[in-house]
Scaffold this motif. Structure first.
Motif, PDB file in Angstrom:
ATOM      1  N   GLU A 137      -3.813  71.252  13.687  1.00 14.60           N
ATOM      2  CA  GLU A 137      -4.043  70.469  12.495  1.00 14.60           C
ATOM      3  C   GLU A 137      -2.679  70.153  11.551  1.00 14.60           C
ATOM      4  O   GLU A 137      -2.093  71.051  11.715  1.00 14.60           O
ATOM      5  CB  GLU A 137      -5.178  70.471  11.777  1.00 14.60           C
ATOM      6  CG  GLU A 137      -6.464  70.444  12.881  1.00 14.60           C
ATOM      7  CD  GLU A 137      -7.889  70.744  11.632  1.00 14.60           C
ATOM      8  OE1 GLU A 137      -7.635  71.462  10.764  1.00 14.60           O
ATOM      9  OE2 GLU A 137      -8.822  70.193  11.919  1.00 14.60           O
ATOM     10  N   PHE A 138      -2.705  69.056  11.034  1.00 14.90           N
ATOM     11  CA  PHE A 138      -1.625  68.959   9.705  1.00 14.90           C
ATOM     12  C   PHE A 138      -0.356  68.607  10.475  1.00 14.90           C
ATOM     13  O   PHE A 138       0.525  69.382   9.813  1.00 14.90           O
ATOM     14  CB  PHE A 138      -1.696  69.603   8.563  1.00 14.90           C
ATOM     15  CG  PHE A 138      -3.139  70.089   8.420  1.00 14.90           C
ATOM     16  CD1 PHE A 138      -3.947  68.874   7.742  1.00 14.90           C
ATOM     17  CD2 PHE A 138      -3.852  71.013   8.256  1.00 14.90           C
ATOM     18  CE1 PHE A 138      -5.270  68.946   7.256  1.00 14.90           C
ATOM     19  CE2 PHE A 138      -5.184  71.215   7.912  1.00 14.90           C
ATOM     20  CZ  PHE A 138      -5.964  70.026   7.318  1.00 14.90           C
ATOM     21  N   PRO A 139      -0.309  68.170  11.529  1.00 13.34           N
ATOM     22  CA  PRO A 139       1.434  68.012  11.927  1.00 13.34           C
ATOM     23  C   PRO A 139       2.080  66.789  11.284  1.00 13.34           C
ATOM     24  O   PRO A 139       1.528  66.120  10.374  1.00 13.34           O
ATOM     25  CB  PRO A 139       0.911  67.491  13.519  1.00 13.34           C
ATOM     26  CG  PRO A 139      -0.187  66.465  13.448  1.00 13.34           C
ATOM     27  CD  PRO A 139      -1.159  67.454  12.338  1.00 13.34           C
ATOM     28  N   TYR A 140       3.385  66.717  11.547  1.00 12.01           N
ATOM     29  CA  TYR A 140       4.386  65.877  11.114  1.00 12.01           C
ATOM     30  C   TYR A 140       4.539  64.945  12.159  1.00 12.01           C
ATOM     31  O   TYR A 140       4.457  65.288  13.300  1.00 12.01           O
ATOM     32  CB  TYR A 140       5.653  66.499  10.785  1.00 12.01           C
ATOM     33  CG  TYR A 140       5.434  67.205   9.403  1.00 12.01           C
ATOM     34  CD1 TYR A 140       5.524  66.726   8.037  1.00 12.01           C
ATOM     35  CD2 TYR A 140       5.131  68.738   9.464  1.00 12.01           C
ATOM     36  CE1 TYR A 140       5.367  67.814   6.881  1.00 12.01           C
ATOM     37  CE2 TYR A 140       5.060  69.582   8.335  1.00 12.01           C
ATOM     38  CZ  TYR A 140       5.216  69.046   7.276  1.00 12.01           C
ATOM     39  OH  TYR A 140       5.139  69.762   6.022  1.00 12.01           O
ATOM     40  N   GLY A 141       4.662  63.580  11.777  1.00  9.19           N
ATOM     41  CA  GLY A 141       5.028  62.527  13.054  1.00  9.19           C
ATOM     42  C   GLY A 141       6.021  61.662  12.494  1.00  9.19           C
ATOM     43  O   GLY A 141       6.566  62.115  11.321  1.00  9.19           O
ATOM     44  N   SER A 142       6.859  61.083  13.340  1.00  8.72           N
ATOM     45  CA  SER A 142       8.059  60.425  13.594  1.00  8.72           C
ATOM     46  C   SER A 142       7.937  59.128  14.053  1.00  8.72           C
ATOM     47  O   SER A 142       7.510  59.065  15.322  1.00  8.72           O
ATOM     48  CB  SER A 142       9.007  61.136  13.891  1.00  8.72           C
ATOM     49  OG  SER A 142      10.369  60.429  13.545  1.00  8.72           O
ATOM     50  N   ALA A 143       8.329  57.989  13.616  1.00  7.23           N
ATOM     51  CA  ALA A 143       8.194  56.484  14.174  1.00  7.23           C
ATOM     52  C   ALA A 143       9.636  56.433  14.747  1.00  7.23           C
ATOM     53  O   ALA A 143       9.594  55.499  15.440  1.00  7.23           O
ATOM     54  CB  ALA A 143       7.683  55.426  13.195  1.00  7.23           C
ATOM     55  N   ASP A 144      10.853  57.275  14.189  1.00 10.80           N
ATOM     56  CA  ASP A 144      11.854  56.670  14.542  1.00 10.80           C
ATOM     57  C   ASP A 144      12.763  58.084  15.491  1.00 10.80           C
ATOM     58  O   ASP A 144      13.756  57.981  15.899  1.00 10.80           O
ATOM     59  CB  ASP A 144      12.907  56.516  13.552  1.00 10.80           C
ATOM     60  CG  ASP A 144      13.088  57.564  12.553  1.00 10.80           C
ATOM     61  OD1 ASP A 144      12.644  58.720  12.674  1.00 10.80           O
ATOM     62  OD2 ASP A 144      13.788  57.251  11.384  1.00 10.80           O
ATOM     63  N   GLY A 145      11.834  59.329  15.665  1.00  9.05           N
ATOM     64  CA  GLY A 145      12.254  60.320  16.253  1.00  9.05           C
ATOM     65  C   GLY A 145      13.251  61.416  15.373  1.00  9.05           C
ATOM     66  O   GLY A 145      13.747  62.426  15.911  1.00  9.05           O
ATOM     67  N   PRO A 165       0.388  52.275  13.409  1.00 14.21           N
ATOM     68  CA  PRO A 165      -0.626  52.483  14.527  1.00 14.21           C
ATOM     69  C   PRO A 165       0.359  53.770  15.426  1.00 14.21           C
ATOM     70  O   PRO A 165       1.481  53.868  15.644  1.00 14.21           O
ATOM     71  CB  PRO A 165      -0.514  51.300  15.445  1.00 14.21           C
ATOM     72  CG  PRO A 165      -0.393  50.525  14.099  1.00 14.21           C
ATOM     73  CD  PRO A 165       0.618  51.064  13.435  1.00 14.21           C
ATOM     74  N   LEU A 166      -0.533  54.753  16.355  1.00 14.98           N
ATOM     75  CA  LEU A 166      -0.081  55.830  16.927  1.00 14.98           C
ATOM     76  C   LEU A 166       0.899  55.356  17.996  1.00 14.98           C
ATOM     77  O   LEU A 166       1.879  56.088  18.540  1.00 14.98           O
ATOM     78  CB  LEU A 166      -1.238  56.518  17.303  1.00 14.98           C
ATOM     79  CG  LEU A 166      -1.895  57.447  16.705  1.00 14.98           C
ATOM     80  CD1 LEU A 166      -3.283  57.888  17.293  1.00 14.98           C
ATOM     81  CD2 LEU A 166      -1.437  58.371  15.677  1.00 14.98           C
ATOM     82  N   LYS A 167       0.841  54.208  18.433  1.00 13.63           N
ATOM     83  CA  LYS A 167       1.478  53.716  19.622  1.00 13.63           C
ATOM     84  C   LYS A 167       3.127  53.608  19.327  1.00 13.63           C
ATOM     85  O   LYS A 167       3.807  53.694  20.085  1.00 13.63           O
ATOM     86  CB  LYS A 167       1.138  52.284  20.248  1.00 13.63           C
ATOM     87  CG  LYS A 167       1.265  51.223  19.145  1.00 13.63           C
ATOM     88  CD  LYS A 167       0.673  49.885  20.078  1.00 13.63           C
ATOM     89  CE  LYS A 167       0.839  48.674  19.168  1.00 13.63           C
ATOM     90  NZ  LYS A 167       0.266  47.533  19.758  1.00 13.63           N
ATOM     91  N   TYR A 168       3.374  53.661  17.928  1.00 11.20           N
ATOM     92  CA  TYR A 168       4.732  53.580  17.536  1.00 11.20           C
ATOM     93  C   TYR A 168       5.367  54.905  17.200  1.00 11.20           C
ATOM     94  O   TYR A 168       6.669  55.108  16.967  1.00 11.20           O
ATOM     95  CB  TYR A 168       4.907  52.776  16.135  1.00 11.20           C
ATOM     96  CG  TYR A 168       4.766  51.393  16.492  1.00 11.20           C
ATOM     97  CD1 TYR A 168       5.498  50.538  17.299  1.00 11.20           C
ATOM     98  CD2 TYR A 168       3.292  50.791  15.829  1.00 11.20           C
ATOM     99  CE1 TYR A 168       5.152  49.179  17.408  1.00 11.20           C
ATOM    100  CE2 TYR A 168       2.933  49.343  16.308  1.00 11.20           C
ATOM    101  CZ  TYR A 168       4.008  48.577  16.850  1.00 11.20           C
ATOM    102  OH  TYR A 168       3.709  47.363  17.113  1.00 11.20           O
ATOM    103  N   TYR A 169       4.596  56.036  17.510  1.00  4.91           N
ATOM    104  CA  TYR A 169       4.992  57.284  17.016  1.00  4.91           C
ATOM    105  C   TYR A 169       6.130  57.708  18.288  1.00  4.91           C
ATOM    106  O   TYR A 169       5.859  57.390  19.262  1.00  4.91           O
ATOM    107  CB  TYR A 169       3.839  58.292  17.136  1.00  4.91           C
ATOM    108  CG  TYR A 169       3.127  58.297  15.869  1.00  4.91           C
ATOM    109  CD1 TYR A 169       2.499  57.223  15.054  1.00  4.91           C
ATOM    110  CD2 TYR A 169       2.804  59.512  15.268  1.00  4.91           C
ATOM    111  CE1 TYR A 169       2.029  57.281  13.928  1.00  4.91           C
ATOM    112  CE2 TYR A 169       1.960  59.550  14.087  1.00  4.91           C
ATOM    113  CZ  TYR A 169       1.678  58.349  13.362  1.00  4.91           C
ATOM    114  OH  TYR A 169       1.012  58.145  12.386  1.00  4.91           O
TER     115      TYR A 169
END
Length: 194
Positions: A137-145, A165-169
């Motif tokens: 749990e509690f990850p970091y995400g990126s929409a641009d990498g 939306p998750l599809k942009y991660y």
């Protein structure tokens, strides 16, 4: 082909120390049925910032940390009793649009002592979109990498602040604390074939 993404920079940059980067697999093809590639790259050598600093001061320890890694991709299927099964993806696996995959990364500390903090980044291949089921749990995400922030990512859409939306991660990152000698940690996420 690079994803076009109007949400690439809607949030404040988070710059954590990346110990190594793992590309979680590559899927080949853009047709309705594709063939999965068995290529799963090896991560860069891991560095533990606290022990690296000590070793540069007193040269008593190696600056490169020994972490063995293994990345797997599995196709999610449901058996006749309705139970989920993970079927390992290999070079002969044929995937269709809508198939759900689970990517798992296993990281084993093979140092002479524990690793205080390990940062693991797994990219999301262009041929799939993130569904969730992200662990731990509690990850970091990126929409641009490149730019990471706590999930869920938020940005302005039509002048309103809302979840991206998750599809942009394009990638997911975890900070894992206190990995003991010969301990293995596992990270995972699920994605759908486009």
């Amino acid at each position: 082909m690079k994803k076009s993404n109007q949400f690439a920079n809607p949030f404040t940059a988070w710059s954590g120390h990346r110990l190594f980067h793992v590309v979680a697999g590559t899927l080949v093809g853009v047709m309705a049925v594709t063939q999965a590639s068995a290529m799963l790259p090896t991560p860069e050598p891991a560095l533990d910032s606290s022990s690296n600093m000590q070793s540069s001061i007193n040269n008593s320890r190696s600056s490169v940390q020994a972490v063995n890694s293994k990345i797997t991709a599995s196709l999610i299927s449901v058996d006749t009793s309705g139970q989920e099964r993970l079927v390992p993806v290999d070079a002969n696996t044929r995937l269709q649009t809508g198939n759900v995959l689970e990517y798992q990364g296993y990281f084993t500390n093979t140092n002479v002592d524990r690793v205080r903090k390990m940062t693991v980044t797994m990219s999301i291949p262009d041929q799939v979109e993130l569904l969730g089921d992200v662990a731990p749990e509690f990850p970091y995400g990126s929409a641009d990498g490149n730019t990471f922030a706590r999930m869920p990512l938020r940005g302005k859409i039509n002048n309103q602040l809302q979840d991206i939306p998750l599809k942009y991660y394009q990638a997911v990152r975890w900070d894992i604390e206190g990995v003991g000698l010969n301990d293995t940690v596992m990270v995972k996420y699920r994605a759908r074939v486009k």
